[in-house]
Design an enzyme around this catalytic site. Structure first.
Site, PDB file in Angstrom:
ATOM      1  N   LYS A 180       0.855  -1.181   0.000  1.00 31.83           N
ATOM      2  CA  LYS A 180       0.000   0.000   0.000  1.00 31.83           C
ATOM      3  C   LYS A 180       0.896   1.238   0.000  1.00 31.83           C
ATOM      4  O   LYS A 180       1.413   1.646   1.032  1.00 31.83           O
ATOM      5  CB  LYS A 180      -0.920   0.053   1.220  1.00 31.83           C
ATOM      6  CG  LYS A 180      -1.981   1.174   1.087  1.00 31.83           C
ATOM      7  CD  LYS A 180      -2.477   1.713   2.407  1.00 31.83           C
ATOM      8  CE  LYS A 180      -1.674   2.875   2.904  1.00 31.83           C
ATOM      9  NZ  LYS A 180      -1.754   4.103   2.070  1.00 31.83           N
ATOM     10  N   GLU A 255       9.602   2.106  10.707  1.00 36.11           N
ATOM     11  CA  GLU A 255      10.587   3.177  10.514  1.00 36.11           C
ATOM     12  C   GLU A 255       9.793   4.469  10.573  1.00 36.11           C
ATOM     13  O   GLU A 255       9.028   4.789   9.667  1.00 36.11           O
ATOM     14  CB  GLU A 255      11.320   2.998   9.186  1.00 36.11           C
ATOM     15  CG  GLU A 255      12.557   3.858   9.065  1.00 36.11           C
ATOM     16  CD  GLU A 255      12.286   5.141   8.321  1.00 36.11           C
ATOM     17  OE1 GLU A 255      12.107   6.180   9.008  1.00 36.11           O
ATOM     18  OE2 GLU A 255      12.239   5.120   7.089  1.00 36.11           O
ATOM     19  N   CYS A 289      12.844  11.670   7.168  1.00 37.14           N
ATOM     20  CA  CYS A 289      12.707  11.390   8.591  1.00 37.14           C
ATOM     21  C   CYS A 289      14.037  11.466   9.329  1.00 37.14           C
ATOM     22  O   CYS A 289      14.066  11.706  10.538  1.00 37.14           O
ATOM     23  CB  CYS A 289      12.064  10.029   8.798  1.00 37.14           C
ATOM     24  SG  CYS A 289      12.764   8.739   7.750  1.00 37.14           S
ATOM     25  N   GLU A 389       8.950  16.903  15.161  1.00 35.11           N
ATOM     26  CA  GLU A 389       9.346  16.723  13.768  1.00 35.11           C
ATOM     27  C   GLU A 389       8.513  17.663  12.891  1.00 35.11           C
ATOM     28  O   GLU A 389       7.286  17.551  12.838  1.00 35.11           O
ATOM     29  CB  GLU A 389       9.137  15.276  13.334  1.00 35.11           C
ATOM     30  CG  GLU A 389       9.640  14.996  11.942  1.00 35.11           C
ATOM     31  CD  GLU A 389       9.510  13.527  11.556  1.00 35.11           C
ATOM     32  OE1 GLU A 389      10.444  12.991  10.935  1.00 35.11           O
ATOM     33  OE2 GLU A 389       8.464  12.923  11.874  1.00 35.11           O
TER      34      GLU A 389
END
Length: 486
Positions: A180, A255, A289, A389
């Site tokens: 996906k 992750e 990231c 973040e």
């Protein structure tokens, strides 16, 4: 050259899912728009799968598993070699699709997004050729066997790169796949499904379902016939996937987010360290990231760092991602556009000193999800901009007085994905690297290593991708005791 959109439309791919070796029409047919972030306009519509399509795709992957798992490593390596060759052959299509769907500057798509994605397939092929699936420990045999049907969920920021990192390793291990991709950047995924088909991967081994998280992602995570879920995404998404997967006790590899530090040691040559640090923080417009968006610098060098950082930003050209002159395009979608602008405003309100950039669009750009590359200085480690973040081109410069304090600041985060250390004395840099709690540490801006395992400590996730460790995530360990005579 035909555009990726025109090709996919003419080939009747946009309305289709790839299941059991066939391009199939979902029923009912639900579509979502693909938005060009440089214009804010819809450029295509794709079909979204449903939980029923998940059932169909998982069943196909389950049927295909025994046959694929029984193939030799050599035959799987041959097929991966074909996938690798086809990605390189169609590299320009992939680059154009990525630039269109998520706004990467075309030069960056060509030089990084596509070739680095191809490298994951090459590494999986090469590691597969030499991996010891059977080893011996005394009279016991240790077998490494494919875990089974794997649900792979990938993000929008590195759309092809994240797909190949997972798919290459899973196919090498002998697993079958239901992928996906992000519905926000699905075009390169459709092109990749064609590559897999044209490479001759058997039906059912690889299946592609475009869909959203609540629909396809949740159904895939909870499915009793899925043996493993691998997600790259936000920490919030990782929590949801883990919760959905828990009742079936499947393996979950995550992750997730990051807030990576870049520790500039006192003996560092600033003229050689600051500009690359800014470039690393702002690669892919900060939508990585592991981007080192906290630059931790000696207090006595703060003003020089600020000057060099702003000079580096001044060299960046934010503009039309299809222009060869642009080094950076827009951020990938409206939600991210609003998030980055909000967090820049938060930094100003928190009292961080804005040394370049700001909340508005770059000059001359009045539409599109463009943001100004922004550098804050005199940032306190407890500020939101230092802890959360942002996932955009926002760099926090944080001063320190001692190396112990620098290490403490580097570790003062819920994340632990990547880190950087710069220094003239390699032993000191190694010592600092050893003290940082993260899955990767880069010393003095080394070249990218596709065999280096990648993954997080703390809330940056669990498990590893890339290289041997990436393939081993998709393997089970079986001990056969008494395999050999005593």
């Amino acid at each position: 050259m035909t555009s990726p959109i025109a090709y996919l439309s003419n080939a009747d791919r946009l309305d289709r899912l790839f299941i059991d070796g066939e391009w199939t029409l979902p029923e009912p047919l639900t579509r979502t728009a693909v938005v060009d972030p440089s214009t804010e306009e819809s450029v295509a519509e794709i079909a979204l799968g449903s939980s029923a399509d998940v059932d169909t795709a998982v069943a196909a992957a389950r049927r295909a598993f025994a046959g694929w798992a029984a193939t030799s490593a050599e035959s799987r390596a041959t097929l991966l070699d074909r996938v690798h060759a086809l990605i390189l052959e169609r590299a320009e299509w992939f680059a154009q699709a990525i630039s269109l769907e998520m706004g990467a500057a075309i030069g960056y798509a060509r030089s990084a997004q596509v070739p680095l994605a191809a490298e994951h397939i090459r590494v999986a092929r090469d590691n597969l050729a030499t991996y010891p699936f059977l080893s011996h420990r005394g009279t016991t045999a240790i077998l490494r066997e494919p875990i089974g049907v794997c649900g792979l969920i990938t993000p929008w920021n590195w759309p092809l790169y994240q797909i190949t990192a997972k798919v290459g390793a899973a196919l090498a291990a002998g697993c079958t796949i239901v992928l996906k991709p992000s519905e926000l950047s699905p075009l390169s995924a459709l092109l990749f499904a064609e590559v897999v088909q044209d490479a001759g991967i058997p039906p059912g081994v690889f299946n592609l379902l475009n869909g959203d998280g609540p629909g396809v992602g949740a159904a895939l995570s909870a499915h009793p016939d899925v043996d493993m879920i691998s997600l790259t995404g936000s920490t919030r998404a990782g929590v949801l996937v883990s919760q959905a997967a828990a009742p079936t006790v499947k393996r979950v590899a995550l992750e997730l987010g990051g807030k990576s530090p870049n520790v500039i040691l006192p003996d560092t040559d600033l003229s050689r360290a600051i500009a690359p640090g800014v470039a690393a923080a702002f690669r892919n417009l900060g939508q990585s990231c592991s981007a080192p968006t906290r630059m931790i610098v000696p207090s006595q060098h703060l003003q020089e760092v600020e000057r060099l950082a702003c000079a580096a930003v001044a060299e960046m050209v934010v503009g039309d991602p299809r222009s060869e002159q642009s080094t950076h395009g827009p951020v990938a979608n409206r939600a991210q556009f609003e998030r980055v602008r909000e967090m820049i405003a938060v930094g100003i309100a928190e009292g961080a000193r804005l040394v370049c950039g700001g909340t508005g669009r770059p000059q001359g750009l009045d539409r599109g999800f463009y943001v100004r590359p922004t550098v804050f200085s005199e940032v306190d480690s407890q500020m939101r901009i230092a802890q959360e973040e942002i996932f955009g081109p926002v760099l926090c410069v944080i001063p320190y007085d001692t190396i112990d304090e620098a290490v403490a600041i580097a570790n003062d985060t819920i994340y632990g994905l990547g880190a950087h250390v710069q220094g003239g004395d390699l032993e000191t840099a190694r010592s600092v690297a050893a003290q940082i709690r993260s899955g990767q540490v880069h010393i003095n801006y080394p070249a990218w290593d596709p065999n280096a395992p990648f993954g997080g400590y703390k809330r940056s996730g669990n498990g590893r991708e890339y290289g041997i460790e990436g393939m081993e995530e998709y393997l089970e360990t079986k001990a056969v005791i008494g395999f050999q005579s005593a």
